[in-house]
Structures are given as structure tokens and as C-alpha cells.
Design a protein around this motif. Structure first.
Motif, PDB file in Angstrom:
ATOM      1  N   LEU A 630      46.836  57.163  37.242  1.00  0.00           N
ATOM      2  CA  LEU A 630      45.392  56.327  38.004  1.00  0.00           C
ATOM      3  C   LEU A 630      44.445  55.518  37.299  1.00  0.00           C
ATOM      4  CD1 LEU A 630      45.820  59.679  40.712  1.00  0.00           C
ATOM      5  CD2 LEU A 630      46.635  57.140  40.711  1.00  0.00           C
ATOM      6  N   SER A 631      44.268  55.037  36.237  1.00  0.00           N
ATOM      7  CA  SER A 631      44.077  54.126  35.342  1.00  0.00           C
ATOM      8  C   SER A 631      42.953  53.236  36.179  1.00  0.00           C
ATOM      9  CB  SER A 631      44.224  53.876  34.517  1.00  0.00           C
ATOM     10  OG  SER A 631      43.663  53.070  33.458  1.00  0.00           O
ATOM     11  N   GLU A 632      42.028  53.177  36.197  1.00  0.00           N
ATOM     12  CA  GLU A 632      40.459  52.564  36.984  1.00  0.00           C
ATOM     13  C   GLU A 632      41.199  50.760  36.163  1.00  0.00           C
ATOM     14  OE1 GLU A 632      36.551  51.863  38.664  1.00  0.00           O
ATOM     15  OE2 GLU A 632      37.061  53.587  38.347  1.00  0.00           O
ATOM     16  N   GLU A 633      40.619  51.069  34.826  1.00  0.00           N
ATOM     17  CA  GLU A 633      40.578  49.786  33.910  1.00  0.00           C
ATOM     18  C   GLU A 633      42.290  49.470  34.300  1.00  0.00           C
ATOM     19  OE1 GLU A 633      41.256  48.393  29.103  1.00  0.00           O
ATOM     20  OE2 GLU A 633      40.186  50.847  29.997  1.00  0.00           O
ATOM     21  N   THR A 634      43.176  49.683  34.357  1.00  0.00           N
ATOM     22  CA  THR A 634      44.962  48.932  34.662  1.00  0.00           C
ATOM     23  C   THR A 634      44.629  48.464  35.719  1.00  0.00           C
ATOM     24  OG1 THR A 634      45.278  50.424  33.068  1.00  0.00           O
ATOM     25  CG2 THR A 634      47.060  49.207  34.207  1.00  0.00           C
ATOM     26  N   GLY A 635      43.970  49.776  37.260  1.00  0.00           N
ATOM     27  CA  GLY A 635      44.071  49.375  38.209  1.00  0.00           C
ATOM     28  C   GLY A 635      43.486  47.970  38.537  1.00  0.00           C
ATOM     29  N   HIS A 636      42.448  47.550  37.528  1.00  0.00           N
ATOM     30  CA  HIS A 636      41.118  46.509  37.855  1.00  0.00           C
ATOM     31  C   HIS A 636      42.050  45.530  37.059  1.00  0.00           C
ATOM     32  CE1 HIS A 636      37.376  47.627  39.922  1.00  0.00           C
ATOM     33  NE2 HIS A 636      37.893  48.749  39.977  1.00  0.00           N
ATOM     34  N   ARG A 637      42.376  45.565  36.396  1.00  0.00           N
ATOM     35  CA  ARG A 637      43.719  44.336  35.211  1.00  0.00           C
ATOM     36  C   ARG A 637      44.914  43.842  36.962  1.00  0.00           C
ATOM     37  NH1 ARG A 637      45.578  45.049  29.883  1.00  0.00           N
ATOM     38  NH2 ARG A 637      47.331  43.144  29.443  1.00  0.00           N
ATOM     39  N   PHE A 638      45.525  44.762  37.335  1.00  0.00           N
ATOM     40  CA  PHE A 638      46.368  44.884  38.118  1.00  0.00           C
ATOM     41  C   PHE A 638      45.661  43.824  39.346  1.00  0.00           C
ATOM     42  CE2 PHE A 638      49.526  45.859  41.738  1.00  0.00           C
ATOM     43  CZ  PHE A 638      50.306  45.046  41.296  1.00  0.00           C
ATOM     44  N   TRP A 639      44.821  44.567  40.153  1.00  0.00           N
ATOM     45  CA  TRP A 639      43.479  43.595  41.142  1.00  0.00           C
ATOM     46  C   TRP A 639      43.446  42.183  40.255  1.00  0.00           C
ATOM     47  CZ3 TRP A 639      39.128  45.840  43.724  1.00  0.00           C
ATOM     48  CH2 TRP A 639      38.742  45.268  44.360  1.00  0.00           C
ATOM     49  N   SER A 640      42.929  41.637  39.747  1.00  0.00           N
ATOM     50  CA  SER A 640      42.540  40.733  39.011  1.00  0.00           C
ATOM     51  C   SER A 640      43.400  39.463  38.424  1.00  0.00           C
ATOM     52  CB  SER A 640      40.994  40.577  38.109  1.00  0.00           C
ATOM     53  OG  SER A 640      41.656  41.228  36.677  1.00  0.00           O
ATOM     54  N   GLU A 641      44.387  40.187  37.696  1.00  0.00           N
ATOM     55  CA  GLU A 641      45.817  38.902  37.416  1.00  0.00           C
ATOM     56  C   GLU A 641      46.978  39.031  38.502  1.00  0.00           C
ATOM     57  OE1 GLU A 641      45.391  37.485  35.373  1.00  0.00           O
ATOM     58  OE2 GLU A 641      43.828  38.342  33.702  1.00  0.00           O
ATOM     59  N   ILE A 642      46.893  40.278  39.921  1.00  0.00           N
ATOM     60  CA  ILE A 642      48.022  39.804  40.201  1.00  0.00           C
ATOM     61  C   ILE A 642      48.015  40.052  42.361  1.00  0.00           C
ATOM     62  CG2 ILE A 642      49.942  41.214  41.204  1.00  0.00           C
ATOM     63  CD1 ILE A 642      50.947  41.492  38.374  1.00  0.00           C
TER      64      ILE A 642
END
Length: 679
Positions: A630-642
């Protein structure tokens, strides 16, 4: 005309006011306005630019698309004879309009002029991608064909549109037409209480004694999975497996439609210069050729086969222990459930008690909130049925990001399956950003006996899957209509965000916050969760081969199969089964006749997308496994790149930007427990 709800574009759809008689006047008015705009734009001698040419076309297309999405959606979820007639009448007009549009040489020339202009080099990558997509779609629409071939190509598009609609109607009608009333309570042995309760309610509604079973999944599946009465299982299996075939009403038989659809697709592809429909279909996908797709599927089948054979051998052996010397198709789900209960000491039914609807939704929304820093909250809007809920997604500042309708329960006059569709697409307009709106549709069991609706873990996975599609549409940051959300995303990548979301349904950090026993309120015990995880890959080999069977059948049907030859689509399916399957249904099974994905749902020569995208989604999720689920940092990366990128760049580029490398099969095989064979 001003009070026609389908012509209302300043807010949410007015579903409480839409009637079948609104459809034709609205669509005819929008088609007339679109044609007038087109005539004006083509007569304009000024050099075409984004502002004076593409933008007004997008405005017209958006209105037509929004009105039609309301019509097609209600036709799928609250179908009536009047609405169906209005839908089909106007589908013909729309198909003809779009076929003309895609063949319009003057329009094509204007887009080529934009591509060749000096200004094009200064366009954003997003706008460049839209222009390139337009040029590709003109070629695929027959714009470069000679006049006589154009006319034939257009005829084919119109025929295919009508045949696909009819195919889906026949499946819906044959599903709705079946009802089995059981009056002898002893025949219900083994069937869960909530399924019996729903069956009794259904019979009472019809003024009948006993219990009513239908072919809708929440009614059908508990019988196949739990009913001790083998004859009852067989009755329902036969009815389900022969829907829309020669075994039922002749007017609902899809056999002839399959042959017609395949012939027309082949003819259209060859008119465009492709060897077959599969080649044409892959022009807009990540995969490069039918051969590449089949190599991918066969290599995956090879990896899965030892596991599938082991699964089947275990099942046959267990069936004999249950006294079934021959295990037939209607026994497989029953024997599987019994074996799973014995091996892992739990049942689907036991798990289901921990997933009342409100907890499942709350858990889903918590994941979204944690990963992306947004809030999902209940809201109000006119809806098409009392079952429907409406929600909004807002950012931390309370700013609206998007909204969605959610329609979860199975019912008559509603298309089976689960899907997400677009109601409103995000784009920048003069007044600012238009926020996106989605439809999320499932077919789960409705509440019975005064209790909330209870979802199986598989249904929770389906809910997360469809919400993944919804997020792809709702969390886009693209401001241009043509590639916003899921628009312009390669079909074999469109399942990435949805399959990605499924992974969270297996994580303790997620499940412990989304369960409460319907009677006691107790959360899911850790011990039961661990049994579920142990059983996660139960029969994964068999399930993988089943998906590969469907995907190979689809690809070969549109690539190697001769639709004008003596062999039928069913014959081809039997050949594919001989090559890859370990489960062989009875000879009367007519799976092709209700395979709506490829004959009515846009997956033709594209069903492989599920497995293709599963490679991407498993590999994407592995980064969360490395950094914290549930990493918010990885979540935001998934949001911004995909999610944010929509179709503004190739899906592979988006994947690499997120993952830092190209995808590999490793994570998929690991997630499916197919890493090594143990003795």
C-alpha cells in the motif's frame, strides 16, 4: 426538443427522465448537427489547425458519444422491447454515419494537411498521437479504397453492427427465457441457505411454489458448485451450455450469425489489404502479429500444462472417492469445491459471510484512498434502477476528480457479466476541465432475507477488476478528448489497470479492513485468510489453460479459419481443445454461441489481451511487493505513469516509465504458483 433529456449536456445524465421515445429525435438531431458542422469545416478554405478543425469535431463527437452511451447503457441494464427497438434503429444510423466519416477523403485530406503542416512539430506529444491515430483509423475505415470497394466496406460495417447486436440480444433472451422450478426440498441438499432463500423469493414473485433457478450467475453457480443432486446440476448445465443454440428457440440460435460475422470480417479485412481479420485487428494493439500472439499463448500453455494435468488427475481421483466413476462437466465445479473444502478446510460459502457489500466497498475505497491520496464518497444523481449507487472521487483539497455509478446485482433484462463504460470523458473546455464519469456494472447476488448482499471472494476480485478499469477512465490527467482515459489505449493493454487491482484482494493489509461477518461483525480470521492464500492457486493450471483455449480459438478463428469452408467454428474449437485443454465438455456444449466477448463485445482477435495484460499487471504489482503493497509513493508513480497517461503514448512506454524496464513473465508465473513442478 429542448426538453429531450438525451440532449442535456451541462451536467450528469438524466436517467430518471430518459424514455425510448427520446432516442430517435435526439440521435437524429445530433447527426444532423454533426453533418452540418462537417460540411462547414470541409468548405472552409483556411488551413486546418487544432483550434479551427480538430476541436470543433471533438465537440460534436463528444455530444453524440454522450447521448449514445446513455442509450446503449440503459439498453444493456434495463432492457425493454421498446428501448431495444429504438437502440437497434439508431445503431444502424450511427454505424452508417461513422462508416461515411471514416471513408471521407476530404476529411482525411484535412488531417493529412495538419500532419504535414509546420505547426505540427510544435504540437504536444498528446496532440501528435491523436493526429497519428486519426490517420491510422482513416486507413482502417476504408478511406483509401476505390469507390466501389468503399460502398461494399460500408455495407459490411453496417451488417456487422446489426449482427453483433442481435448476437448479444439472443444470449440475453435465451438466458432470461430459462427457469427451473423445484418443489421437492430434498433436491436442494447442499445448496447454501442464501441461494435457496433467493430461489424461494424468485418463485414467490412468479406466484409459484418451491424454488426458482435461472441461468443468471448468482442462481446458476451455487447449484453447479454445491447441489448434491447430480441431475439438478446436469439440467442447469445443459441449459447454460446450449444458450442461443439449435437446442433452444430457432429465432434465438446464434449458429448462423457466427458464420455470417466471420465471413464479413474476413471480407472487410481483405478489402483493406490484410490477409485476415486478425492482422487488421492487431494494427491497433501492442502485439505485432497473429504469429507472435499464438507463440505467446502456446508457450504459456506449455508452462501451465503440467500443473493443469496434475489438477485434473487430482480431481478425477477425488471424484471417484465421491462415488463418481465418470466425472462429467456438470460435476467439475462440485468436485472442485468438495476437494478444496477438504484440502484447505474452508468453503467459498464460509468466506462469503465476511464480505457484506458495504464492507467490500469500504475496503475497495480504502485501497484507492491509501494509494492515491483521494477520497471516495457517496453522492446523489438520477439513476436507471433503484439498485444503483452513485459516488464521487475528490482530492485532498476536496476538488472533484471524477464520479461513477455502480450497479452490482443480477436481474432480468440486464446483460450478464461485468464491465466498465464511459459516461463522460475528461477534457479541457472553455469553462475549465470537464470531470469524467464512469458506469461500473456487475451481476452479483442481491440482498435476501433482510441481510445485506454478500459477495464471494471471486466477486470481490471482479469488483476490484472493474474498478481498475474505472480508475483508468477517472484518474486520467489527459485533457484532449481523443486519448483521455481509456480512449486510444491499445486493447491488449487496457486490462492492465483492472488486473493490477485484483492483486490487492489477496493482501492481509487490505482484507483485514474490509471484512465483517454478516451475523457477528467479526473480521476475517487470520487463519481463514491463510487458508484462502494457500488455496489461491488451486487449479491455477486448469484455469490458465481454459483462458488460453478461448484466446487461441479466437485468434485462429480470425486468422487461420476459412469462414467459407466446410468446417464450423465449433469444429475449430474442438481442435483447439485437443491441442491445449485438459477439460472436455460434452458434445452438445455450444460455447461459441454465447461467446459475446468476440462476437458482440469488441474482443475479436483480442481475447488474448487478458493473458497479455496479466503479464504487465503482475509485473507492475511486483514493484508494490518490493516497496510495500500500500505504498503511496509507488501508488502515485502508478497513477502518473500509467493511469494518468490514458492513450497519450504507447502502453509499453508507460509500462517502462513505471517499472524501469520491459515486462517479464516471471511475476505472472509466480503469482499463479507455476514456478516449479514439485514431485
Amino acid at each position: 426538443m429542448m426538453n429531450n433529456p438525451l440532449l442535456h449536456f451541462s451536467g450528469l445524465p438524466q436517467f430518471d427522465q430518459i424514455r425510448p421515445e427520446h432516442v430517435t429525435p435526439a440521435i437524429e438531431q445530433l447527426l444532423t448537427e454533426s453533418q452540418a458542422l462537417l460540411d462547414r469545416l470541409l468548405a472552409d478554405s483556411a488551413e486546418p489547425t487544432w483550434e479551427n478543425f480538430v476541436h470543433p469535431l471533438d465537440d460534436a463527437e463528444e455530444k453524440l458519444s454522450r447521448a449514445w452511451s446513455q442509450v446503449s447503457h440503459t439498453n444493456a441494464v434495463v432492457n425493454t422491447p421498446e428501448l431495444r427497438e429504438a437502440y437497434n434503429t439508431n445503431l444502424t444510423k450511427l454505424t452508417a454515419f461513422y462508416a461515411d466519416l471514416s471513408q471521407n477523403e476530404a476529411l482525411y485530406a484535412k488531417f493529412k494537411q495538419i500532419r504535414a503542416s509546420a505547426a505540427f512539430e510544435g504540437y504536444s506529444a498528446t496532440r501528435k498521437k491523436i493526429i497519428e491515430n486519426e490517420l491510422r483509423d482513416f486507413r482502417l475505415g476504408g478511406a483509401e479504397l476505390p469507390t466501389d470497394k468503399k460502398a461494399r466496406f460500408k455495407e459490411i460495417q453496417e451488417e456487422l453492427s446489426a449482427l453483433s447486436s442481435k448476437f448479444e440480444e439472443n444470449v440475453m433472451d435465451s438466458t432470461d427465457a430459462f427457469a427451473l422450478y423445484v418443489e421437492d426440498a430434498s433436491r436442494l441438499s447442499g445448496i447454501p441457505e442464501d441461494a435457496k432463500h433467493a430461489a424461494r423469493d424468485a418463485a414467490e414473485k412468479d406466484g409459484k411454489q418451491g424454488w426458482k433457478f435461472t441461468l443468471h450467475f448468482p442462481s446458476y453457480m451455487p447449484v453447479l458448485q454445491y447441489a448434491d443432486d447430480r441431475k439438478l446440476r446436469e439440467q442447469l448445465y445443459f441449459a447454460y451450455a446450449t444458450r442461443a443454440s439449435e437446442f433452444g428457440k430457432p429465432e434465438l440460435d446464434n449458429t448462423g450469425l457466427i458464420a455470417q460475422i466471420l465471413k464479413l470480417r474476413q471480407e472487410a479485412a481483405q478489402l483493406l489489404g490484410y490477409a485476415n481479420y486478425a492482422e487488421e485487428s492487431l494494427v491497433t494493439k501492442m502485439a505485432q502479429s497473429p504469429a507472435q500472439v499464438m507463440d505467446f499463448l502456446l508457450s504459456l500453455a506449455q508452462r501451465a500444462r503440467p500443473f493443469a494435468e496434475r489438477d485434473m488427475a487430482e480431481l478425477r481421483e477425488y471424484a471417484q472417492r465421491l462415488g463418481l466413476d465418470e466425472m462429467d462437466a456438470w460435476d467439475v465445479a462440485y468436485v472442485s469445491e468438495k476437494l478444496r473444502e477438504e484440502r484447505y478446510a474452508f468453503s467459498d460459502q464460509e468466506v462469503k459471510q465476511y464480505f457484506p457489500e458495504h464492507m467490500a466497498l469500504q475496503g475497495l475505497f480504502r485501497v484507492i484512498s491509501t494509494l492515491y491520496g483521494v477520497e471516495v464518497r457517496k453522492s446523489q444523481a438520477p439513476v436507471w434502477h433503484s439498485d444503483v449507487g452513485f459516488y464521487e472521487i475528490v482530492d485532498r483539497a476536496g476538488q472533484l476528480i471524477g464520479q461513477f455509478y455502480i450497479d452490482l446485482y443480477a436481474r432480468d433484462k440486464k446483460r450478464g457479466g461485468a464491465w466498465m463504460d464511459e459516461a463522460i470523458t475528461r477534457r479541457r473546455k472553455a469553462h475549465g476541465i470537464e470531470t469524467p464519469v464512469a458506469y461500473l456494472t456487475c451481476n452479483f447476488s442481491a440482498p435476501v432475507g433482510g441481510k445485506p448482499a454478500l459477495f464471494t471472494h471471486d466477486e470481490v476480485i471482479t469488483l476490484f477488476h472493474e474498478f481498475g478499469h474505472g480508475l483508468h477512465h477517472l484518474l486520467t490527467k489527459v485533457e484532449e478528448y481523443g486519448v483521455s482515459g481509456i480512449k486510444g489505449v491499445e486493447w491488449d493493454a487496457v486490462e492492465l489497470p483492472s488486473q493490477f487491482m485484483e492483486n490487492f484482494c489477496w493482501e492481509w493489509d487490505v482484507l483485514q479492513h474490509m471484512t465483517a461477518h454478516v451475523d457477528t461483525g467479526a473480521p476475517l480470521p487470520r487463519s481463514l485468510y491463510e487458508k484462502m492464500v494457500s488455496a489461491k492457486n488451486f487449479q491455477a493450471g486448469m484455469q490458465t489453460l481454459r483462458q488460453i483455449e478461448f484466446a487461441l480459438f479466437d485468434m485462429r478463428l480470425h486468422c487461420e479459419f476459412d469462414p467459407n469452408g466446410a468446417k464450423s467454428a465449433l469444429d475449430l474449437l474442438l481442435e483447439v481443445r485437443d491441442e491445449v485443454a485438459v477439460v472436455f465438455p460434452p458434445a452438445y456444449n455450444r460455447f461459441p454461441n454465447n461467446f459475446t466477448h468476440i462476437f458482440a463485445g469488441g474482443y475479436a482477435a483480442g481475447y488474448y489481451s487478458y493473458k497479455w495484460a496479466e503479464v504487465l499487471s503482475a509485473d507492475a504489482f511486483s514493484l508494490f511487493e518490493e516497496n510495500g503493497v500500500l505504498s503511496e509513493e509507488t501508488g502515485h508513480r502508478f497513477w502518473s505513469e500509467i493511469l494518468a497517461q490514458g492513450g497519450s503514448r504507447p502502453a509499453l512506454e508507460s509500462f517502462v516509465a513505471f517499472r524501469g524496464r520491459e515486462p517479464t513473465l516471471d511475476a505472472l508465473l509466480r503469482h499463479n504458483g507455476m514456478v516449479e513442478m514439485t514431485a
